[in-house]
Design an enzyme around this catalytic site. Structure first.
Site, PDB file in Angstrom:
ATOM      1  N   GLU A 119       0.804  -1.238   0.000  1.00 24.67           N
ATOM      2  CA  GLU A 119       0.000   0.000   0.000  1.00 24.67           C
ATOM      3  C   GLU A 119       0.833   1.282   0.000  1.00 24.67           C
ATOM      4  O   GLU A 119       0.588   2.190   0.788  1.00 24.67           O
ATOM      5  CB  GLU A 119      -0.969  -0.021   1.191  1.00 24.67           C
ATOM      6  CG  GLU A 119      -1.878  -1.235   1.159  1.00 24.67           C
ATOM      7  CD  GLU A 119      -2.806  -1.351   2.372  1.00 24.67           C
ATOM      8  OE1 GLU A 119      -2.784  -0.460   3.242  1.00 24.67           O
ATOM      9  OE2 GLU A 119      -3.554  -2.340   2.443  1.00 24.67           O
TER      10      GLU A 119
ATOM     11  N   ASP B 276     -12.399 -10.158  -0.764  1.00 23.86           N
ATOM     12  CA  ASP B 276     -13.699 -10.247  -0.096  1.00 23.86           C
ATOM     13  C   ASP B 276     -14.660  -9.330  -0.835  1.00 23.86           C
ATOM     14  O   ASP B 276     -14.255  -8.320  -1.403  1.00 23.86           O
ATOM     15  CB  ASP B 276     -13.642  -9.951   1.410  1.00 23.86           C
ATOM     16  CG  ASP B 276     -12.947  -8.657   1.791  1.00 23.86           C
ATOM     17  OD1 ASP B 276     -12.806  -7.770   0.932  1.00 23.86           O
ATOM     18  OD2 ASP B 276     -12.556  -8.529   2.965  1.00 23.86           O
TER      19      ASP B 276
ATOM     20  N   ASN C 259       2.024  -5.218  -3.122  1.00 22.11           N
ATOM     21  CA  ASN C 259       0.616  -5.510  -2.847  1.00 22.11           C
ATOM     22  C   ASN C 259      -0.151  -4.222  -2.568  1.00 22.11           C
ATOM     23  O   ASN C 259       0.328  -3.365  -1.827  1.00 22.11           O
ATOM     24  CB  ASN C 259       0.566  -6.424  -1.606  1.00 22.11           C
ATOM     25  CG  ASN C 259      -0.814  -6.985  -1.314  1.00 22.11           C
ATOM     26  OD1 ASN C 259      -1.452  -7.558  -2.209  1.00 22.11           O
ATOM     27  ND2 ASN C 259      -1.284  -6.851  -0.080  1.00 22.11           N
TER      28      ASN C 259
ATOM     29  N   GLU D  42      -6.353 -10.594  -1.187  1.00 20.61           N
ATOM     30  CA  GLU D  42      -7.165 -10.350   0.015  1.00 20.61           C
ATOM     31  C   GLU D  42      -8.643 -10.287  -0.346  1.00 20.61           C
ATOM     32  O   GLU D  42      -9.396  -9.461   0.182  1.00 20.61           O
ATOM     33  CB  GLU D  42      -6.738  -9.037   0.702  1.00 20.61           C
ATOM     34  CG  GLU D  42      -5.262  -8.989   1.046  1.00 20.61           C
ATOM     35  CD  GLU D  42      -4.843  -7.707   1.774  1.00 20.61           C
ATOM     36  OE1 GLU D  42      -5.720  -6.959   2.247  1.00 20.61           O
ATOM     37  OE2 GLU D  42      -3.624  -7.476   1.855  1.00 20.61           O
TER      38      GLU D  42
ATOM     39  N   HIS E  21     -10.621  -5.946  -2.379  1.00 22.80           N
ATOM     40  CA  HIS E  21     -11.677  -5.727  -1.378  1.00 22.80           C
ATOM     41  C   HIS E  21     -12.815  -4.984  -2.079  1.00 22.80           C
ATOM     42  O   HIS E  21     -12.677  -3.816  -2.427  1.00 22.80           O
ATOM     43  CB  HIS E  21     -11.152  -4.880  -0.216  1.00 22.80           C
ATOM     44  CG  HIS E  21     -10.103  -5.554   0.604  1.00 22.80           C
ATOM     45  ND1 HIS E  21     -10.358  -6.657   1.379  1.00 22.80           N
ATOM     46  CD2 HIS E  21      -8.781  -5.280   0.773  1.00 22.80           C
ATOM     47  CE1 HIS E  21      -9.246  -7.035   2.002  1.00 22.80           C
ATOM     48  NE2 HIS E  21      -8.268  -6.225   1.639  1.00 22.80           N
TER      49      HIS E  21
HETATM   50  O1  9MR Z   1      -7.624  -7.947   8.487  1.00 23.30           O
HETATM   51  C1  9MR Z   1      -6.685  -7.151   9.145  1.00 23.30           C
HETATM   52  C2  9MR Z   1      -7.284  -6.621  10.435  1.00 23.30           C
HETATM   53  O2  9MR Z   1      -7.446  -7.684  11.365  1.00 23.30           O
HETATM   54  C3  9MR Z   1      -6.376  -5.553  11.038  1.00 23.30           C
HETATM   55  O3  9MR Z   1      -7.015  -4.986  12.157  1.00 23.30           O
HETATM   56  C4  9MR Z   1      -6.083  -4.514   9.993  1.00 23.30           C
HETATM   57  C5  9MR Z   1      -5.167  -3.466  10.581  1.00 23.30           C
HETATM   58  O4  9MR Z   1      -4.688  -2.561   9.666  1.00 23.30           O
HETATM   59  O5  9MR Z   1      -5.466  -5.103   8.868  1.00 23.30           O
HETATM   60  C6  9MR Z   1      -6.334  -5.990   8.241  1.00 23.30           C
HETATM   61  O6  9MR Z   1      -5.731  -6.498   7.063  1.00 23.30           O
HETATM   62  C7  9MR Z   1      -5.412  -5.535   6.076  1.00 23.30           C
HETATM   63  C8  9MR Z   1      -4.215  -6.056   5.337  1.00 23.30           C
HETATM   64  O7  9MR Z   1      -3.167  -6.316   6.232  1.00 23.30           O
HETATM   65  C9  9MR Z   1      -3.753  -5.084   4.259  1.00 23.30           C
HETATM   66  N1  9MR Z   1      -4.828  -4.716   3.374  1.00 23.30           N
HETATM   67  C10 9MR Z   1      -6.039  -4.295   4.022  1.00 23.30           C
HETATM   68  C11 9MR Z   1      -6.510  -5.335   5.024  1.00 23.30           C
HETATM   69  C12 9MR Z   1      -7.834  -4.939   5.596  1.00 23.30           C
HETATM   70  O8  9MR Z   1      -7.719  -3.753   6.347  1.00 23.30           O
END
Ligand code: 9MR
Length: 477
Positions: free
Chosen positions: A171, A280, A213, A278, A249
């Site tokens: 990101e 969903d 990513n 990722e 997402h």
């Molecule tokens: O799913 C993850 C969640 O449990 C955490 O609280 C969050 C914190 O930033 O990160 C989520 O996963 C993220 C991933 O690492 C990177 N892309 C976005 C995902 C959803 O926020």
């Protein structure tokens, strides 16, 4: 659109990946009396992982270590998936809670589970502006750059040989129409932080596929165009990158883009693997099922699309549970989206991924030759001095070198030193290196050669082995 020449793929390990899984799936199919099918043809796998494997892909999920004691969760995980991503456990705050003190206990629970069940592992994520430990958030400049490189080196070394693909950088681009990098403490260490991160990861685990990513890059837009330009630049300069992750997402505000497949394909055409990392999709019923089907079809239609990871197992496991975005309901029952996903995998018809590694792998380290135009520097200069500070660990080090101009200032400088036997430079920033072992030298880059009398600048390099005792000397021009 004309294609720039691309470097061939870099050779990467074959983990418990599609080909192994394909044999297992085929064996299972024979036992079950089903027909043995070839990739790209219709088949009748009965789980997501087995069906994806028949098409030469993986099907994975994000896993949370604290759910590995939940028998419903683990039952679905083991039955349906052949790849895992640690949802939070490999992030910087989890693995290096205080500087240079590492904790892999929760990540190891996921890795051990995956290994004992023949699943591949996606590492997530080495460098990210979020979920940094507090101590890193308060660093900046060279100290933060070095801390990041040390983190990447230590984590990727610890898991060397176990990770199929690493999300090396996550990101790093801004949302919206600017196509700019996201402002972050990491970005403020210098625009080359992303390539420095990839080089460090490559040095630590040359067998892992190294991915960039991001989200909101799933269709063609300013952000994905900027990532595309970066990947193209990395490929042309030999910066080690193997894959691009598309988080995917989706919800009503951010639906599956109409050019999703075309966007995956244009990245694949750059010579990198693409992965859906990722996935969903908020919604329910037929609409949600159709969207999942489209995503699967897009991946199967792109031969370099290696696999799909959903971001959790049951809706209740999701980071946005209220949107019910996953394939299993809170009780672990299969949703319509599960069925459409499985059917799309079985219908296949797409292009199987290449099964041979192209010959001629490019070097995994960047060229170290200085710019072709010789620096034009006036004669004279009253010298400069250099001092080094080392951050060493067993098997590696990061060296920070401070260059200070003498009484005449500098137009340029070169720092020379001799590395002990067994030590090698793997990565340099804010300088251009010549040589990697023995006598090596580092020349200023365009923006830090000119120093006024007494002024200082810093550059750094990372290496394997031990650099204890190195003595830098500085020559001004
Ligand atoms: O799913 C993850 C969640 O449990 C955490 O609280 C969050 C914190 O930033 O990160 C989520 O996963 C993220 C991933 O690492 C990177 N892309 C976005 C995902 C959803 O926020």
């Amino acid at each position: 659109m004309s294609m720039d020449p691309v470097r061939p793929d870099r050779q990467k390990r074959m983990g418990p990946g599609p080909r192994v899984a394909m044999v297992l799936a085929a064996a299972g199919a024979l036992v079950a009396g089903a027909a043995l099918t070839l990739p790209g043809t219709a088949s009748a796998g009965t789980t997501l992982g087995a069906s994806a494997a028949e098409k030469g892909r993986y099907f994975g999920t994000a896993v949370a270590a604290n759910k590995l004691s939940d028998s419903v969760y683990v039952g679905i995980l083991n039955r349906e998936f052949n790849s895992v991503t640690a949802e939070n456990e490999m992030k910087w705050d989890a693995t290096e809670p205080s500087q240079n003190s590492f904790n892999f206990s929760n990540a190891d629970r996921i890795v051990n589970h995956a290994q004992s069940n023949g699943m591949r592992i996606r590492g997530h994520a080495l460098a990210w502006h979020q979920q940094q430990p507090g101590w890193a958030q308060s660093l900046s400049g060279t100290a933060l750059r070095n801390a990041m490189l040390n983190h990447i080196t230590r984590v990727a070394t610890y898991y060397r040989g176990k990770i199929d693909s690493w999300d090396v950088v996550n990101e790093a681009f801004a949302d919206g129409n600017t196509g700019a990098r996201r402002d972050s403490n990491l970005q403020r260490t210098g625009n080359d932080w992303i390539e420095a991160a990839f080089r460090a990861a490559d040095a630590a685990d040359p067998g892992a596929k190294l991915c960039y990513n991001d989200y909101n890059t799933d269709g063609q837009n300013a952000k994905s165009n900027a990532v595309y330009a970066m990947v193209q630049d990395f490929k042309s300069r030999g910066v080690p990158i193997d894959c691009v992750g598309f988080q995917s997402h989706f919800n009503a505000q951010s639906p599956v883009p109409s050019d999703y497949q075309a966007n995956l394909q244009r990245f694949a055409n750059l010579g990198v693997e693409v992965q859906i990392t990722e996935l969903d999709i908020e919604g329910s019923g037929t609409a949600q099922a159709n969207n999942y089907q489209r995503v699967v079809q897009a991946c199967l239609a792109v031969s370099r699309c290696a696999g799909i990871t959903v971001w959790g197992i049951r809706d209740t496991d999701s980071w946005r549970a209220s949107g019910t975005p996953l394939l299993f309901d809170g009780s672990g029952n299969k949703k319509p989206a599960y069925t459409s996903t499985l059917n799309a995998l079985n219908a296949g018809g797409g292009t199987p991924p290449p099964t041979t590694t192209p010959p001629g792998n490019p070097p995994t380290t960047p060229p170290t030759t200085p710019p072709t135009t010789p620096p034009t520097t006036p004669p004279g200069g009253a010298g400069c001095s250099a001092s080094v500070s080392l951050n060493s660990w067993n098997g590696g080090f990061v060296a920070t070198v401070r260059v200070t101009a003498g009484s005449s200032g500098t137009n340029g400088w070169t720092v020379s030193l001799t590395l002990p036997g067994g030590a090698a430079v793997t990565n340099t920033w804010n300088a251009s290196a010549s040589g990697t072992t023995g006598a090596v030298s580092f020349r200023n880059v365009a923006y830090n050669g000119r120093l006024t009398a007494g002024q200082s600048t810093e550059f750094g390099f990372q290496g394997t082995g031990s650099a204890t005792g190195i003595t830098p000397t500085c020559t001004a021009s």
